[in-house]
Design a protein around this motif. Structure first.
Motif, PDB file in Angstrom:
ATOM      1  N   ARG A  47       4.206   0.895  -4.242  1.00 34.33           N
ATOM      2  CA  ARG A  47       5.452   0.866  -3.440  1.00 34.33           C
ATOM      3  C   ARG A  47       5.121   0.654  -2.058  1.00 34.33           C
ATOM      4  N   THR A  48       5.812  -0.468  -1.590  1.00 38.08           N
ATOM      5  CA  THR A  48       5.269  -0.696  -0.308  1.00 38.08           C
ATOM      6  C   THR A  48       6.558  -0.123   0.644  1.00 38.08           C
ATOM      7  N   ALA A  50       9.110   0.678   3.610  1.00 39.98           N
ATOM      8  CA  ALA A  50      10.240  -0.282   3.924  1.00 39.98           C
ATOM      9  C   ALA A  50       9.905  -0.895   5.242  1.00 39.98           C
ATOM     10  N   LEU A  52       7.151  -2.024   6.259  1.00 36.99           N
ATOM     11  CA  LEU A  52       6.132  -3.209   6.031  1.00 36.99           C
ATOM     12  C   LEU A  52       6.739  -4.503   5.077  1.00 36.99           C
ATOM     13  N   SER A  53       7.436  -3.929   4.245  1.00 41.85           N
ATOM     14  CA  SER A  53       8.135  -4.869   3.168  1.00 41.85           C
ATOM     15  C   SER A  53       9.030  -5.776   4.233  1.00 41.85           C
ATOM     16  N   SER A  54       9.878  -5.255   5.129  1.00 44.65           N
ATOM     17  CA  SER A  54      10.929  -5.913   5.680  1.00 44.65           C
ATOM     18  C   SER A  54      10.230  -7.174   6.685  1.00 44.65           C
ATOM     19  N   LEU A  56       7.115  -8.468   6.195  1.00 49.94           N
ATOM     20  CA  LEU A  56       6.458  -9.230   5.053  1.00 49.94           C
ATOM     21  C   LEU A  56       7.617 -10.164   4.607  1.00 49.94           C
ATOM     22  N   GLU A  57       8.728  -9.877   4.462  1.00 50.45           N
ATOM     23  CA  GLU A  57       9.746 -10.789   3.999  1.00 50.45           C
ATOM     24  C   GLU A  57      10.076 -11.804   5.223  1.00 50.45           C
TER      25      GLU A  57
END
Length: 93
Positions: A47-48, A50, A52-54, A56-57
């Motif tokens: 699970r990344t 939130a 970090l995920s945003s 990266l996107e």
């Protein structure tokens, strides 16, 4: 929603989302209409966070659609441009 991968005989892979446990064994390909069979793969167990995920996107999107700068860099009270913290330790000429 879960992303399921299907293999089309004409195209390589198709990703389709269904509620968990409701994915059919085959779906029609949206491009050619051929029957695409479900490909089983290892689940993504990490699970990344939130934030970090945003980021990266955002970085991935900027590779194809660079963001437009709408204002100049911020300045400090003395008029100097705010520098990156890592550059503060570099020797000055």
């Amino acid at each position: 929603m879960v992303v399921y991968v299907y293999r089309c005989p004409c195209r390589s892979e198709i990703e389709v989302t269904f509620p968990i446990g409701t994915a059919p064994a085959a779906v029609p390909c949206p491009g050619c209409g051929a029957t695409s069979v479900r490909a089983f793969s290892a689940p993504m167990l990490t699970r990344t966070p939130a934030a970090l995920s945003s980021r990266l996107e955002r970085a991935e999107r900027s590779a194809f659609e660079p963001e437009v700068v709408t204002s100049p860099p911020r300045r400090r009270a003395g008029g100097a441009v705010v520098a990156h913290p890592a550059t503060g330790r570099l020797p000055r000429p």
